[in-house]
Design a protein around this motif. Structure first.
Motif, PDB file in Angstrom:
ATOM      1  N   ALA A  45       0.925  -1.280   0.010  1.00 20.62           N
ATOM      2  CA  ALA A  45      -0.032   0.195  -0.054  1.00 20.62           C
ATOM      3  C   ALA A  45       0.740   1.261   0.198  1.00 20.62           C
ATOM      4  O   ALA A  45       0.497   2.413  -0.561  1.00 20.62           O
ATOM      5  CB  ALA A  45      -0.870   0.137   1.099  1.00 20.62           C
ATOM      6  N   TYR A  46       1.840   1.386   0.781  1.00 21.32           N
ATOM      7  CA  TYR A  46       2.746   2.483   0.809  1.00 21.32           C
ATOM      8  C   TYR A  46       3.568   2.726  -0.657  1.00 21.32           C
ATOM      9  O   TYR A  46       3.607   3.897  -1.039  1.00 21.32           O
ATOM     10  CB  TYR A  46       3.832   2.463   1.846  1.00 21.32           C
ATOM     11  N   PHE A  47       3.952   1.363  -1.141  1.00 20.58           N
ATOM     12  CA  PHE A  47       4.621   1.697  -2.265  1.00 20.58           C
ATOM     13  C   PHE A  47       3.655   2.211  -3.617  1.00 20.58           C
ATOM     14  O   PHE A  47       3.845   2.991  -4.113  1.00 20.58           O
ATOM     15  CB  PHE A  47       5.008   0.170  -2.890  1.00 20.58           C
ATOM     16  N   MET A  48       2.588   1.817  -3.522  1.00 16.13           N
ATOM     17  CA  MET A  48       1.357   2.217  -4.497  1.00 16.13           C
ATOM     18  C   MET A  48       1.002   3.675  -4.344  1.00 16.13           C
ATOM     19  O   MET A  48       0.992   4.622  -5.172  1.00 16.13           O
ATOM     20  CB  MET A  48       0.207   1.301  -4.411  1.00 16.13           C
ATOM     21  N   ASN A  49       0.988   4.082  -2.862  1.00 12.33           N
ATOM     22  CA  ASN A  49       0.706   5.168  -2.757  1.00 12.33           C
ATOM     23  C   ASN A  49       1.785   6.220  -3.089  1.00 12.33           C
ATOM     24  O   ASN A  49       1.495   7.446  -3.807  1.00 12.33           O
ATOM     25  CB  ASN A  49       0.313   5.500  -1.204  1.00 12.33           C
ATOM     26  N   SER A  50       3.075   6.044  -2.849  1.00  8.64           N
ATOM     27  CA  SER A  50       4.234   6.806  -3.234  1.00  8.64           C
ATOM     28  C   SER A  50       4.081   6.935  -4.705  1.00  8.64           C
ATOM     29  O   SER A  50       4.442   8.050  -5.194  1.00  8.64           O
ATOM     30  CB  SER A  50       5.488   6.077  -2.712  1.00  8.64           C
ATOM     31  N   ILE A  51       3.845   5.735  -5.463  1.00 13.37           N
ATOM     32  CA  ILE A  51       4.039   5.777  -6.833  1.00 13.37           C
ATOM     33  C   ILE A  51       2.919   6.695  -7.581  1.00 13.37           C
ATOM     34  O   ILE A  51       3.095   7.575  -8.386  1.00 13.37           O
ATOM     35  CB  ILE A  51       4.139   4.514  -7.496  1.00 13.37           C
ATOM     36  N   ARG A  52       1.779   6.488  -6.808  1.00 14.24           N
ATOM     37  CA  ARG A  52       0.357   7.287  -7.466  1.00 14.24           C
ATOM     38  C   ARG A  52       0.598   8.894  -7.144  1.00 14.24           C
ATOM     39  O   ARG A  52       0.135   9.879  -8.047  1.00 14.24           O
ATOM     40  CB  ARG A  52      -0.578   6.999  -6.458  1.00 14.24           C
TER      41      ARG A  52
END
Length: 420
Positions: free
Chosen positions: A206-213
């Motif tokens: 979730a943190y990875f996706m939020n950062s990329i988003r």
């Protein structure tokens, strides 16, 4: 007063009869003075006898007094010795009593020492048992802490230093439950530890996706504002993604190193791959398609178009390859799928031109150009390996154009057959 004393007082003058300094002279029958007195004696025989008897009695009494004195002294010494012997006997009795008491104390001390040793041994055993119990319970006691931390709202805490240690502790707890299958209720704890690990890795995803988003939204806002040009493009499309790349790579590595034998973790890592590649495709594909379309419209010559477009795509692919491995530790198939999708516009244009190309020599040069891509990449890889710059296998750029090369070779065969 005795007759002898009176005689001495009346006839002979004073005679010392005390027991002082003259006592020693009384040990002898007559002194010199007595002799002289006797020799001068002129009285009758009766008087002489009386004198002799008096002197003899005084001598006997003098001897008796010395004897009595010696006897009294000896008796006194004897009584003292008897007292000493009595005291010595009493002392010996006391010493015997003390010795007996010491023996009793010694036996009691030895008994007490043995009891202390037994208690000490028991204490050591109990302490070891307590340590073993604490060691065995420690993994199970950590479950509540894991659950509490993983239920914390948000995902930012995955970047804290203690998060990686928590994952390592979870690994140890899971391994411990696997190594002790006979413990009561261990299956439940093992399942809950697995759930905690899945939850922890899900938070990383979730943190990875939020950062990329967030980065994608920022870049798209600049693109929408038409702030993208040849100068700002590298900064927007690559530099912004590399700001948090080391942190994100560490996080995705935590998922990757636990994937073996666990499909749920593989799925989590796959979600990260998919989200990233979709985001990059969404950003890069329109730019690449527009650039390839511009080349197609301005370059009618197949070889010129192929050379220029391949140089452009080579730069794009290498940048994407490096950016991908700045975020992930593994995933060759993923990055090649992404790059193949990015080169599709170029391959479609080249395929169309190849179909309509009638000159065999052009097709031959195109085949040589495409075949040389792999050889050129291999030479670059050797140089880079010698410099020690890369620690992973480099991009096989020629692999991306295998289908285009096959199309050109098929078309060349057809053209050669037409000439024969």
């Amino acid at each position: 007063m005795s007759s002898m004393a009176r005689l001495k007082q009346n006839k002979l003058g004073p005679i010392v009869s005390d027991h002082g300094a003259k006592a020693e002279s009384m040990l002898y029958p007559f002194t010199n003075a007595d002799r002289r007195q006797i020799l001068r004696w002129d009285d009758s025989e009766l008087a002489y006898a009386e004198l002799y008897e008096a002197l003899e009695k005084d001598i006997e009494e003098a001897d008796d007094r010395e004897y009595m004195k010696l006897r009294d002294t000896t008796k006194s010494h004897l009584e003292s010795c008897m007292q000493f012997l009595s005291q010595a006997a009493h002392t010996l009795e006391l010493l015997d009593t003390l010795d007996s008491g010491f023996d009793s104390v010694k036996r009691q001390t030895m008994t007490f020492q043995e009891a202390c040793d037994a208690i000490s041994s028991e204490q050591t055993r109990l302490e070891k048992l307590a340590d073993d119990i604490e060691t065995n319970l420690r993994p199970f006691n950590l479950l509540e802490e894991f659950t509490r931390r993983l239920n914390t709202p948000g995902t930012d805490f995955v970047t804290q230093d203690g998060y990686k240690k928590m994952l390592e502790a979870l690994d140890q707890c899971i391994l411990y439950t696997e190594q002790h299958p006979t413990f009561m209720g261990v299956e439940i704890y093992q399942m809950r530890f697995r759930q905690c690990m899945t939850r922890a890795l899900t938070l990383i995803r979730a943190y990875f996706m939020n950062s990329i988003r967030d980065v994608v939204n920022d870049v798209q806002s600049h693109i929408s504002a038409k702030a993208l040009n040849d100068t700002t493009q590298p900064a927007l499309l690559y530099t912004k993604f590399r700001v948090d790349a080391p942190l994100l790579r560490d996080l995705t590595s935590e998922i990757h190193q636990r994937c073996e034998g666990h499909e749920e973790y593989v799925s989590l890592l796959g979600d990260c791959y998919k989200f990233y590649t979709n985001a990059r495709r969404k950003l890069i594909s329109p730019i690449v398609s527009k650039r390839i379309a511009d080349m197609r419209n301005t370059m009618p010559d197949l070889l010129q178009l192929a050379r220029q477009s391949i140089v452009y795509m080579r730069t794009i692919c290498y940048d994407e390859y490096d950016l991908f491995y700045s975020l992930f530790s593994e995933g060759d198939d993923v990055i090649y799928n992404l790059l193949e999708s990015l080169t599709e516009p170029l391959q479609d244009v080249l395929r169309t031109r190849i179909i309509h190309e009638k000159k065999a020599e052009v097709l031959y040069e195109l085949c040589s150009l495409l075949q040389g891509l792999a050889m050129h990449d291999n030479e670059d890889d050797e140089d880079e390996d010698q410099e020690g710059y890369f620690d992973r296998v480099q991009l096989d750029f020629g692999r991306l154009f295998q289908s285009t090369l096959q199309d050109a070779q098929v078309k060349l065969v057809f053209r050669m057959q037409a000439y024969s």
